[in-house]
Write a protein that holds these residues in place. Structure first.
Motif, PDB file in Angstrom:
ATOM      1  N   ALA A 247       0.813  -1.216   0.000  1.00 53.39           N
ATOM      2  CA  ALA A 247       0.000   0.000   0.000  1.00 53.39           C
ATOM      3  C   ALA A 247       0.848   1.269   0.000  1.00 53.39           C
ATOM      4  O   ALA A 247       0.526   2.238  -0.701  1.00 53.39           O
ATOM      5  CB  ALA A 247      -0.942  -0.005   1.206  1.00 53.39           C
ATOM      6  N   ASP A 248       1.934   1.287   0.748  1.00 56.73           N
ATOM      7  CA  ASP A 248       2.750   2.498   0.842  1.00 56.73           C
ATOM      8  C   ASP A 248       3.311   2.904  -0.522  1.00 56.73           C
ATOM      9  O   ASP A 248       3.385   4.097  -0.836  1.00 56.73           O
ATOM     10  CB  ASP A 248       3.896   2.293   1.836  1.00 56.73           C
ATOM     11  CG  ASP A 248       3.418   2.259   3.281  1.00 56.73           C
ATOM     12  OD1 ASP A 248       2.275   2.690   3.522  1.00 56.73           O
ATOM     13  OD2 ASP A 248       4.174   1.791   4.141  1.00 56.73           O
ATOM     14  N   GLU A 249       3.706   1.927  -1.318  1.00 58.44           N
ATOM     15  CA  GLU A 249       4.244   2.229  -2.648  1.00 58.44           C
ATOM     16  C   GLU A 249       3.174   2.850  -3.542  1.00 58.44           C
ATOM     17  O   GLU A 249       3.435   3.812  -4.277  1.00 58.44           O
ATOM     18  CB  GLU A 249       4.785   0.952  -3.288  1.00 58.44           C
ATOM     19  CG  GLU A 249       5.455   1.171  -4.632  1.00 58.44           C
ATOM     20  CD  GLU A 249       6.028  -0.107  -5.213  1.00 58.44           C
ATOM     21  OE1 GLU A 249       6.573  -0.039  -6.337  1.00 58.44           O
ATOM     22  OE2 GLU A 249       5.928  -1.175  -4.564  1.00 58.44           O
ATOM     23  N   ILE A 250       1.959   2.332  -3.453  1.00 59.44           N
ATOM     24  CA  ILE A 250       0.869   2.871  -4.263  1.00 59.44           C
ATOM     25  C   ILE A 250       0.475   4.260  -3.771  1.00 59.44           C
ATOM     26  O   ILE A 250       0.217   5.166  -4.566  1.00 59.44           O
ATOM     27  CB  ILE A 250      -0.329   1.912  -4.239  1.00 59.44           C
ATOM     28  CG1 ILE A 250       0.052   0.636  -4.996  1.00 59.44           C
ATOM     29  CG2 ILE A 250      -1.571   2.547  -4.859  1.00 59.44           C
ATOM     30  CD1 ILE A 250      -0.947  -0.473  -4.904  1.00 59.44           C
ATOM     31  N   ILE A 251       0.454   4.457  -2.454  1.00 61.99           N
ATOM     32  CA  ILE A 251       0.129   5.776  -1.895  1.00 61.99           C
ATOM     33  C   ILE A 251       1.132   6.817  -2.361  1.00 61.99           C
ATOM     34  O   ILE A 251       0.762   7.947  -2.731  1.00 61.99           O
ATOM     35  CB  ILE A 251       0.088   5.704  -0.354  1.00 61.99           C
ATOM     36  CG1 ILE A 251      -1.103   4.856   0.111  1.00 61.99           C
ATOM     37  CG2 ILE A 251       0.003   7.101   0.252  1.00 61.99           C
ATOM     38  CD1 ILE A 251      -1.076   4.507   1.588  1.00 61.99           C
ATOM     39  N   LYS A 252       2.398   6.467  -2.381  1.00 60.89           N
ATOM     40  CA  LYS A 252       3.436   7.411  -2.808  1.00 60.89           C
ATOM     41  C   LYS A 252       3.235   7.844  -4.256  1.00 60.89           C
ATOM     42  O   LYS A 252       3.299   9.034  -4.570  1.00 60.89           O
ATOM     43  CB  LYS A 252       4.817   6.775  -2.638  1.00 60.89           C
ATOM     44  CG  LYS A 252       5.967   7.697  -3.024  1.00 60.89           C
ATOM     45  CD  LYS A 252       7.319   7.036  -2.781  1.00 60.89           C
ATOM     46  CE  LYS A 252       8.460   7.955  -3.200  1.00 60.89           C
ATOM     47  NZ  LYS A 252       9.781   7.308  -2.961  1.00 60.89           N
ATOM     48  N   ARG A 262      -7.670   9.210   1.623  1.00 61.92           N
ATOM     49  CA  ARG A 262      -8.744   9.454   2.582  1.00 61.92           C
ATOM     50  C   ARG A 262      -8.762   8.359   3.646  1.00 61.92           C
ATOM     51  O   ARG A 262      -8.839   8.634   4.826  1.00 61.92           O
ATOM     52  CB  ARG A 262     -10.085   9.525   1.856  1.00 61.92           C
ATOM     53  CG  ARG A 262     -10.114  10.648   0.807  1.00 61.92           C
ATOM     54  CD  ARG A 262     -11.353  10.588  -0.055  1.00 61.92           C
ATOM     55  NE  ARG A 262     -12.536  11.025   0.669  1.00 61.92           N
ATOM     56  CZ  ARG A 262     -13.756  11.044   0.133  1.00 61.92           C
ATOM     57  NH1 ARG A 262     -13.946  10.636  -1.104  1.00 61.92           N
ATOM     58  NH2 ARG A 262     -14.783  11.457   0.825  1.00 61.92           N
ATOM     59  N   HIS A 263      -8.711   7.111   3.229  1.00 61.02           N
ATOM     60  CA  HIS A 263      -8.558   6.029   4.195  1.00 61.02           C
ATOM     61  C   HIS A 263      -8.198   4.732   3.490  1.00 61.02           C
ATOM     62  O   HIS A 263      -8.283   4.628   2.262  1.00 61.02           O
ATOM     63  CB  HIS A 263      -9.817   5.845   5.052  1.00 61.02           C
ATOM     64  CG  HIS A 263     -11.016   5.369   4.296  1.00 61.02           C
ATOM     65  ND1 HIS A 263     -11.954   6.203   3.767  1.00 61.02           N
ATOM     66  CD2 HIS A 263     -11.426   4.116   3.972  1.00 61.02           C
ATOM     67  CE1 HIS A 263     -12.892   5.517   3.157  1.00 61.02           C
ATOM     68  NE2 HIS A 263     -12.594   4.242   3.260  1.00 61.02           N
ATOM     69  N   MET A 264      -7.787   3.755   4.286  1.00 54.41           N
ATOM     70  CA  MET A 264      -7.424   2.437   3.788  1.00 54.41           C
ATOM     71  C   MET A 264      -8.210   1.383   4.554  1.00 54.41           C
ATOM     72  O   MET A 264      -8.468   1.524   5.753  1.00 54.41           O
ATOM     73  CB  MET A 264      -5.923   2.184   3.958  1.00 54.41           C
ATOM     74  CG  MET A 264      -5.475   0.795   3.496  1.00 54.41           C
ATOM     75  SD  MET A 264      -3.673   0.556   3.614  1.00 54.41           S
ATOM     76  CE  MET A 264      -3.499   0.461   5.393  1.00 54.41           C
ATOM     77  N   SER A 265      -8.599   0.312   3.863  1.00 55.54           N
ATOM     78  CA  SER A 265      -9.228  -0.825   4.523  1.00 55.54           C
ATOM     79  C   SER A 265      -8.459  -2.082   4.135  1.00 55.54           C
ATOM     80  O   SER A 265      -7.735  -2.096   3.135  1.00 55.54           O
ATOM     81  CB  SER A 265     -10.705  -0.946   4.131  1.00 55.54           C
ATOM     82  OG  SER A 265     -10.856  -0.971   2.721  1.00 55.54           O
ATOM     83  N   ALA A 266      -8.593  -3.140   4.925  1.00 53.08           N
ATOM     84  CA  ALA A 266      -7.837  -4.357   4.659  1.00 53.08           C
ATOM     85  C   ALA A 266      -8.681  -5.578   4.998  1.00 53.08           C
ATOM     86  O   ALA A 266      -9.584  -5.532   5.857  1.00 53.08           O
ATOM     87  CB  ALA A 266      -6.543  -4.373   5.464  1.00 53.08           C
TER      88      ALA A 266
END
Length: 281
Positions: A247-252, A262-266
């Motif tokens: 997720a961090d790579e995609i967020i960047k 806005r938010h993340m779910s898993a």
């Protein structure tokens, strides 16, 4: 007749499965099932070449000493029988039910969606589809124009339409998925979806209020600039198809393209991200 190629591996690199899937898709794989350290791919027998498969996958042998390929012939599948045997109806937040044509239930859900998956992705059973449906149920789409990038079975487009979207444009690079989605749109009496065989890069229309993208990590990373280009300022992007640790790579990459998280779910180790497009001024 189909050929089933079962690929086993031990790599802990989270991108390893995505890269295998991309390689299989490149040589005409028509269906994929992913589980822990294993990927099964289905090919039409008349178009399959074991030599080509091994050539495309040869780089993975060098990365993972355990890498194994098993090949077997399988008959044409009765998808209704397979789903009835393996895939019970899925209910998301008590509001949305995904079921096969042969599942008969009273209309107790606000959104009762009938999907016949065949070889396309998106029945609600996989965690990423579940997460996308869950996010979409929480997102206002009434009167809005939506792009469904990589539509698969068309299930996200169906829900967006049922929830009041004014127009949905759905695209997929897989012709079998496009045909399956068209069938599911007819089955659910959806008339405001425009279906396109191709990727988001082939979409000329812009000004979308929201984009849905349940695709693998590498495709999301490469197409992120296109999502921003096609969206209105203030529009939303819901995306999934990747592991929580990716997720961090995609967020960047998203933040570099004027998108704010806005938010993340898993769910079950997979993640979904909800972004909003910022002003580019």
């Amino acid at each position: 007749m189909f050929i089933k190629a079962s690929i086993q591996f031990r790599s802990d690199d989270s991108s390893f499965p995505d890269r295998i899937i991309a390689a299989l898709s490149f040589i005409g794989c028509e269906g994929i099932e992913e589980s822990a350290h294993k990927i099964d791919g289905w090919f039409r027998a008349e178009a399959f070449s074991e030599k080509t498969l091994r050539e495309v996958l040869s780089p993975f042998f060098r990365e993972d000493s355990f890498f194994r390929i098993e090949i077997e012939s399988v008959p044409e599948v009765n998808w209704n029988a397979e789903w009835e045997k393996n895939f019970p109806p899925v209910v998301i937040n008590q509001d949305c039910r995904i079921r096969a044509p042969f599942h008969s239930f009273p209309a107790t859900c606000a959104y009762d969606i009938i999907i016949e998956p065949k070889m396309a992705f998106g029945t609600g059973h996989h965690a990423t589809t579940y997460l996308m449906l869950e996010e979409l149920l929480k997102t206002e789409v009434t009167g809005r124009k939506i792009l469904d990038a990589g539509t698969g079975t068309g299930v996200l487009s169906v829900l967006a339409s049922m929830r009041g979207a004014s127009l949905v444009i759905a695209c997929d690079i897989d012709k079998h998925a496009v045909d399956n989605a068209a069938e599911n749109f007819r089955r659910n009496k959806i008339s405001n979806v425009m279906l396109i065989h191709g990727s988001v890069k082939e979409i000329s229309e812009t000004g979308f209020d929201g984009i849905l993208a349940n695709i693998n990590k590498n495709v999301l990373l490469s197409e992120m600039p296109h999502y921003t280009h096609h969206m209105k300022e203030g529009g939303f992007l819901l995306c999934s198809g990747f592991f929580r640790e990716d997720a961090d790579e995609i967020i960047k990459i998203a933040e570099n393209n004027f998108l704010e998280l806005r938010h993340m779910s898993a769910r079950e180790g997979w993640a979904a991200l909800n972004f909003r497009k910022k002003s580019q001024i």
